[in-house]
Motif scaffolding. Structure first.
Motif, PDB file in Angstrom:
ATOM      1  N   CYS A  39       0.862  -1.181   0.000  1.00 38.69           N
ATOM      2  CA  CYS A  39       0.000   0.000   0.000  1.00 38.69           C
ATOM      3  C   CYS A  39       0.901   1.234   0.000  1.00 38.69           C
ATOM      4  O   CYS A  39       2.023   1.184   0.501  1.00 38.69           O
ATOM      5  N   CYS A  46      -5.950   1.703  10.001  1.00 37.92           N
ATOM      6  CA  CYS A  46      -5.825   0.506   9.152  1.00 37.92           C
ATOM      7  C   CYS A  46      -5.578  -0.760   9.965  1.00 37.92           C
ATOM      8  O   CYS A  46      -4.650  -0.826  10.764  1.00 37.92           O
ATOM      9  N   GLY A 101      -6.991  -4.632  -1.300  1.00 34.85           N
ATOM     10  CA  GLY A 101      -5.612  -4.574  -0.815  1.00 34.85           C
ATOM     11  C   GLY A 101      -5.570  -4.301   0.672  1.00 34.85           C
ATOM     12  O   GLY A 101      -6.558  -4.548   1.370  1.00 34.85           O
TER      13      GLY A 101
END
Ligand code: SF4
Length: 252
Positions: A39, A46, A101
């Motif tokens: 990323c 996250c 992702g």
């Protein structure tokens, strides 16, 4: 010995599985998920694994919740064989193939190789942080749905307004919606800027405000969620508040 360069027909993946879409307007549809490694951002909230691993975990059958592993990098042929098995075996099960992702748009060369083949099996649904417009442009012909984030500066640590504006200007050629994750501490001025950006760039597109959900649940109060929506609809009436549902459904 130096690591061999990864051919453009192979990619580092984290996992492949079949589950229910847990966010946004397509919530509840069954999807086949392919999660890519890497990323370009590091958002404060996250909790998604995206660091490269030596082997990708792969569900042994769609929805079985039991996994085997596939050595990374994963080849075009391995993906095609899996799609033939999963989609050929249950052609009506999946709404689409979700590229998620990490950030899938960091893998443009391999996606240019994989997408024409993948699209023979399922429509393509891209989940992206919306920060890489040049990369999106090269893949647009192969995409069907785009779930695009606007990352607020207080959450991503970056001012990405220009990138998001350019990205949405391109993405609106496809079926797209914009998702904004917001937290207790999010300044309402950032919600306002995001809503104005969507209204000015793609007034026909849905804006989804998603209360930040972590393992401990949603910390925002009802009042904070209602206030955020009130601010957004002032600029963009097509604004909905939809929470993330994976945690309470207990699905992947
Ligand atoms: S863009 Fe997504 S995967 Fe990347 S750090 Fe932010 S939340 Fe995590």
């Amino acid at each position: 010995m130096p690591a061999r360069p990864i051919p453009v027909t192979e990619a580092n993946l984290i996992e492949i599985f079949s589950s229910i879409q847990g966010e946004g307007p397509y919530l509840g549809y069954r999807q086949l998920f392919i999660r890519f490694a890497h990323c370009n951002l590091s958002c404060t909230y996250c909790d998604t694994p995206f660091a490269p691993v030596s082997a990708c975990r792969v569900e042994t059958a769609p929805g079985s919740e039991s996994f085997s592993s596939l050595k990374n990098p994963v080849s075009h042929k391995s993906i095609e064989t899996l799609l033939e098995d999963w989609v050929g075996g249950s052609p009506d099960l999946h709404h689409s193939l979700s590229l998620t992702g990490g950030e899938p748009l960091l893998q443009v060369p391999v996606l240019l190789d994989w997408l024409p083949m993948m699209r023979n099996y399922l429509p393509i649904y891209l989940e992206t942080n919306g920060s890489l417009p040049a990369q999106l442009k090269s893949l647009l012909p192969w995409l069907d749905y785009i779930s695009m984030d606007i990352k607020l500066p207080s959450i991503s640590g970056h001012e990405l307004w220009d990138e998001h504006r350019e990205f949405l200007g391109l993405a609106r050629q496809k079926t797209v919606f914009v998702k904004v994750v917001f937290a207790q501490t999010t300044p309402l001025s950032e919600i306002e800027t995001a809503a104005r950006l969507v209204a000015e760039t793609a007034p026909d597109v849905d804006l989804i405000l998603q209360p930040c959900t972590q393992s401990s649940g949603i910390k925002l109060t009802t009042g904070q969620m209602l206030k955020a929506q009130q601010v957004a609809v002032t600029y963009h009436p097509k604004t909905r508040v939809i929470p993330q549902t994976h945690n309470f459904l207990g699905v992947l």
